[in-house]
Scaffold this motif. Structure first.
Motif, PDB file in Angstrom:
ATOM      1  N   GLU A 245      19.505 -27.831  68.381  1.00 36.00           N
ATOM      2  CA  GLU A 245      19.424 -26.228  68.257  1.00 36.00           C
ATOM      3  C   GLU A 245      20.417 -25.761  69.423  1.00 36.00           C
ATOM      4  O   GLU A 245      20.715 -24.726  69.149  1.00 36.00           O
ATOM      5  CB  GLU A 245      18.169 -25.891  68.854  1.00 36.00           C
TER       6      GLU A 245
ATOM      7  N   MET B 136      20.517 -22.196  66.683  1.00 32.24           N
ATOM      8  CA  MET B 136      19.617 -22.076  66.418  1.00 32.24           C
ATOM      9  C   MET B 136      18.753 -23.477  65.849  1.00 32.24           C
ATOM     10  O   MET B 136      19.120 -24.299  65.745  1.00 32.24           O
ATOM     11  CB  MET B 136      20.187 -20.519  65.154  1.00 32.24           C
TER      12      MET B 136
ATOM     13  N   TYR C 255      18.482 -26.269  63.593  1.00 37.01           N
ATOM     14  CA  TYR C 255      19.478 -26.742  62.139  1.00 37.01           C
ATOM     15  C   TYR C 255      19.658 -26.615  60.874  1.00 37.01           C
ATOM     16  O   TYR C 255      19.376 -25.923  60.211  1.00 37.01           O
ATOM     17  CB  TYR C 255      19.220 -28.597  62.396  1.00 37.01           C
ATOM     18  N   SER C 256      17.619 -26.273  60.916  1.00 36.92           N
ATOM     19  CA  SER C 256      17.538 -26.037  59.235  1.00 36.92           C
ATOM     20  C   SER C 256      18.197 -24.621  58.938  1.00 36.92           C
ATOM     21  O   SER C 256      17.941 -24.751  58.103  1.00 36.92           O
ATOM     22  CB  SER C 256      16.082 -26.494  59.001  1.00 36.92           C
ATOM     23  N   GLU C 257      17.619 -23.502  60.190  1.00 31.21           N
ATOM     24  CA  GLU C 257      18.137 -22.257  59.290  1.00 31.21           C
ATOM     25  C   GLU C 257      19.561 -22.233  59.116  1.00 31.21           C
ATOM     26  O   GLU C 257      20.159 -21.700  58.808  1.00 31.21           O
ATOM     27  CB  GLU C 257      17.476 -21.581  60.607  1.00 31.21           C
ATOM     28  N   TRP C 258      20.302 -22.872  60.333  1.00 30.06           N
ATOM     29  CA  TRP C 258      21.873 -22.702  60.153  1.00 30.06           C
ATOM     30  C   TRP C 258      22.255 -23.720  59.022  1.00 30.06           C
ATOM     31  O   TRP C 258      23.400 -22.719  58.342  1.00 30.06           O
ATOM     32  CB  TRP C 258      22.737 -23.818  61.358  1.00 30.06           C
ATOM     33  N   LYS C 259      21.977 -25.021  58.732  1.00 23.51           N
ATOM     34  CA  LYS C 259      22.012 -25.489  57.558  1.00 23.51           C
ATOM     35  C   LYS C 259      21.736 -24.072  56.175  1.00 23.51           C
ATOM     36  O   LYS C 259      22.305 -24.454  55.105  1.00 23.51           O
ATOM     37  CB  LYS C 259      21.645 -26.582  57.160  1.00 23.51           C
ATOM     38  N   GLU C 260      20.698 -23.581  56.004  1.00 21.75           N
ATOM     39  CA  GLU C 260      20.383 -22.782  55.053  1.00 21.75           C
ATOM     40  C   GLU C 260      21.527 -21.596  54.988  1.00 21.75           C
ATOM     41  O   GLU C 260      22.135 -21.280  53.858  1.00 21.75           O
ATOM     42  CB  GLU C 260      19.455 -22.237  55.346  1.00 21.75           C
ATOM     43  N   LEU C 261      21.945 -21.223  56.191  1.00 22.50           N
ATOM     44  CA  LEU C 261      22.544 -20.240  56.213  1.00 22.50           C
ATOM     45  C   LEU C 261      24.101 -20.127  55.787  1.00 22.50           C
ATOM     46  O   LEU C 261      24.896 -19.214  55.623  1.00 22.50           O
ATOM     47  CB  LEU C 261      22.266 -18.906  57.652  1.00 22.50           C
TER      48      LEU C 261
END
Length: 108
Positions: free
Chosen positions: A71, A76, A78-84
């Motif tokens: 993070e 942010m 990681y799951s959010e970064w990966k999705e975006l």
């Protein structure tokens, strides 16, 4: 003018920390640079930086989880970064990674 090695330890550590923060900012400013591309070209990626932070914390008897480190590195979760920002690896990227990995293993 003094060389880097002639600087006192505190100053060197502060300069190294500033350079690391600048690297993180550079990676954040260039989200289009994918981890797989970093791994192919430089043999490290954002996740490696996260692991190195965890290792550094452990060497100082500090507790830092991998997810906390990621993070910090990604700015942010990681799951959010990966999705975006992380599209699936292309066939070309996968082939380049396999070739890089095979060459690295052959050199051992």
């Amino acid at each position: 003018m003094s060389s880097f090695n002639e600087l006192d330890q505190t100053t060197r550590t502060e300069l190294e920390a500033a350079a690391f923060r600048r690297l993180l900012q550079h990676l954040d400013d260039n989200k289009d640079v994918q981890n797989i591309d970093l791994m192919i070209l430089a043999d490290f990626c954002r996740n490696c930086l996260s692991k190195w932070l965890v290792s550094a914390a452990e060497s100082r008897n500090e507790t830092l989880s991998y997810e906390e480190a990621r993070e910090y590195v990604y700015g942010m979760p990681y799951s959010e970064w990966k999705e975006l920002y992380q599209p699936p690896a292309t066939a070309e990227q996968k082939a380049a990674w396999e070739a890089h990995h095979a060459k690295k293993n052959a050199a051992k």
